[in-house]
Design a protein around this motif. Structure first.
Motif, PDB file in Angstrom:
ATOM      1  N   ALA A 126     105.408  36.292 110.351  1.00  0.00           N
ATOM      2  CA  ALA A 126     105.422  37.386 108.747  1.00  0.00           C
ATOM      3  C   ALA A 126     106.884  37.729 108.137  1.00  0.00           C
ATOM      4  O   ALA A 126     107.697  37.646 109.082  1.00  0.00           O
ATOM      5  CB  ALA A 126     105.056  39.168 109.524  1.00  0.00           C
ATOM      6  N   PRO A 127     106.473  37.214 107.006  1.00  0.00           N
ATOM      7  CA  PRO A 127     107.885  37.623 106.054  1.00  0.00           C
ATOM      8  C   PRO A 127     108.682  38.459 106.143  1.00  0.00           C
ATOM      9  O   PRO A 127     107.560  39.867 106.312  1.00  0.00           O
ATOM     10  CB  PRO A 127     107.332  37.028 104.540  1.00  0.00           C
ATOM     11  N   GLN A 128     109.986  38.744 106.053  1.00  0.00           N
ATOM     12  CA  GLN A 128     110.760  39.486 106.310  1.00  0.00           C
ATOM     13  C   GLN A 128     110.604  40.453 105.015  1.00  0.00           C
ATOM     14  O   GLN A 128     110.763  41.579 104.741  1.00  0.00           O
ATOM     15  CB  GLN A 128     111.976  39.567 106.508  1.00  0.00           C
ATOM     16  N   CYS A 129     110.115  40.004 103.474  1.00  0.00           N
ATOM     17  CA  CYS A 129     110.686  39.801 101.946  1.00  0.00           C
ATOM     18  C   CYS A 129     109.894  39.410 101.566  1.00  0.00           C
ATOM     19  O   CYS A 129     109.451  37.885 101.449  1.00  0.00           O
ATOM     20  CB  CYS A 129     112.357  39.947 101.977  1.00  0.00           C
ATOM     21  N   GLN A 130     109.912  39.205  99.829  1.00  0.00           N
ATOM     22  CA  GLN A 130     109.278  38.097  99.296  1.00  0.00           C
ATOM     23  C   GLN A 130     110.291  37.605  98.519  1.00  0.00           C
ATOM     24  O   GLN A 130     111.084  37.862  98.166  1.00  0.00           O
ATOM     25  CB  GLN A 130     108.652  39.392  98.213  1.00  0.00           C
ATOM     26  N   SER A 131     110.012  35.538  98.336  1.00  0.00           N
ATOM     27  CA  SER A 131     110.784  34.900  98.108  1.00  0.00           C
ATOM     28  C   SER A 131     111.456  35.465  96.741  1.00  0.00           C
ATOM     29  O   SER A 131     110.706  35.748  96.387  1.00  0.00           O
ATOM     30  CB  SER A 131     110.375  33.894  98.267  1.00  0.00           C
ATOM     31  N   GLY A 132     112.279  35.284  96.237  1.00  0.00           N
ATOM     32  CA  GLY A 132     113.765  34.848  95.069  1.00  0.00           C
ATOM     33  C   GLY A 132     114.165  36.861  94.483  1.00  0.00           C
ATOM     34  O   GLY A 132     114.514  37.242  94.275  1.00  0.00           O
ATOM     35  N   THR A 133     113.691  38.070  95.264  1.00  0.00           N
ATOM     36  CA  THR A 133     114.091  38.827  95.366  1.00  0.00           C
ATOM     37  C   THR A 133     115.528  39.025  96.070  1.00  0.00           C
ATOM     38  O   THR A 133     115.611  38.329  96.759  1.00  0.00           O
ATOM     39  CB  THR A 133     113.411  40.398  96.182  1.00  0.00           C
ATOM     40  N   CYS A 147     116.812  36.995  99.608  1.00  0.00           N
ATOM     41  CA  CYS A 147     115.553  36.418 100.213  1.00  0.00           C
ATOM     42  C   CYS A 147     115.496  35.031  99.383  1.00  0.00           C
ATOM     43  O   CYS A 147     114.881  34.364  98.336  1.00  0.00           O
ATOM     44  CB  CYS A 147     114.007  37.262  99.742  1.00  0.00           C
ATOM     45  N   ASP A 148     114.726  34.194 100.277  1.00  0.00           N
ATOM     46  CA  ASP A 148     114.419  32.757 100.520  1.00  0.00           C
ATOM     47  C   ASP A 148     113.501  32.643 102.514  1.00  0.00           C
ATOM     48  O   ASP A 148     113.741  32.277 103.188  1.00  0.00           O
ATOM     49  CB  ASP A 148     115.916  31.930 101.142  1.00  0.00           C
TER      50      ASP A 148
END
Length: 177
Positions: A126-133, A147-148
Motif C-alpha cells: 500500500a502506498p504511503q503517499c501519493q506520488s508528486g506530493t 513522495c516518489d
C-alpha cells in the motif's frame, strides 16, 4: 570401563601445571559435557554439573554449569508452504523446499501477506503517499519530503534556505530564515 576412562582423564588433567584456587575448567572444550575440573589445594578434581546441566566456558571462575539448552528447531514443513518473515520484514517470506524453510524476498514495492496458516502471498505494498506530493519536515527548517512511487524520500533545500508548505501539497524553498 567408564570409571577407567574418567580415571585417565583425571590423571592426565592432574599432571597439568598448578592451578588457581577455585578456578573451573570444562572437561570438553569442543562439545557439551556435564563434567568440569575445579582447582582446590593446588590440584584439579573432576566434578559433574548434575542432571540437565552442562559446563560452559565463561564467568569469573573460568567455567560454570548452565541449563542444557534444547536444540533450536524450525517447525517442520511440507514443500510449497509459505509464511511471512514477520514484523519489520514486510518484504520477506519463507518457502518450504526439500522439507526445510528457505527465505525469499517479495521484490521492490511488494510485501508479504499471510492468507492462512502456512499460506502467504506477495502483493503490491500500500502506498504511503501519493506520488508528486511534498511536505516540509525534518530536523532543520530546510528539510522536506517528496513522495516518489508511494514512498516518502527526504530532501533538503539549499544551505540557508527554509522549507515552506504551499497549497496543492507542494513546498517552496524560501531564501533566508
Amino acid at each position: 570401563m567408564l570409571l577407567a576412562v574418567l580415571g585417565l582423564a583425571i590423571l592426565a588433567h592432574a599432571q597439568q601445571p598448578s592451578c588457581r584456587e577455585g578456578y573451573r575448567q570444562c572437561q570438553a572444550q569442543d562439545r557439551a559435557s556435564p563434567f568440569y575440573y575445579r582447582c582446590g589445594g593446588g590440584q584439579w578434581s573432576l566434578y559433574t554439573c548434575g542432571n540437565g546441566y552442562t559446563c560452559s566456558v565463561g564467568g569469573g571462575t573460568g567455567a560454570a554449569c548452565v541449563p542444557s539448552a534444547p536444540p533450536i528447531r524450525q517447525p517442520a514443513c511440507i514443500d510449497g508452504q509459505r509464511r511471512c518473515a514477520g514484523p519489520g520484514n514486510d518484504g520477506l517470506y519463507y518457502l518450504c523446499s526439500g522439507g526445510a524453510w528457505k527465505i525469499y524476498t517479495c521484490g521492490n514495492g511488494y510485501e508479504c501477506k499471510q492468507t492462512g496458516p502456512l499460506q502467504a502471498v506477495c502483493s503490491a505494498a500500500a502506498p504511503q503517499c501519493q506520488s508528486g506530493t511534498q511536505r516540509c519536515g525534518g530536523q532543520w527548517p530546510g528539510q522536506y519530503y517528496s513522495c516518489d512511487n508511494g514512498r516518502w524520500q527526504q530532501n533538503s533545500c539549499n544551505p540557508g534556505d527554509r522549507c515552506v508548505n504551499i497549497p496543492g501539497d507542494l513546498i517552496n524553498c524560501a531564501v533566508g530564515k
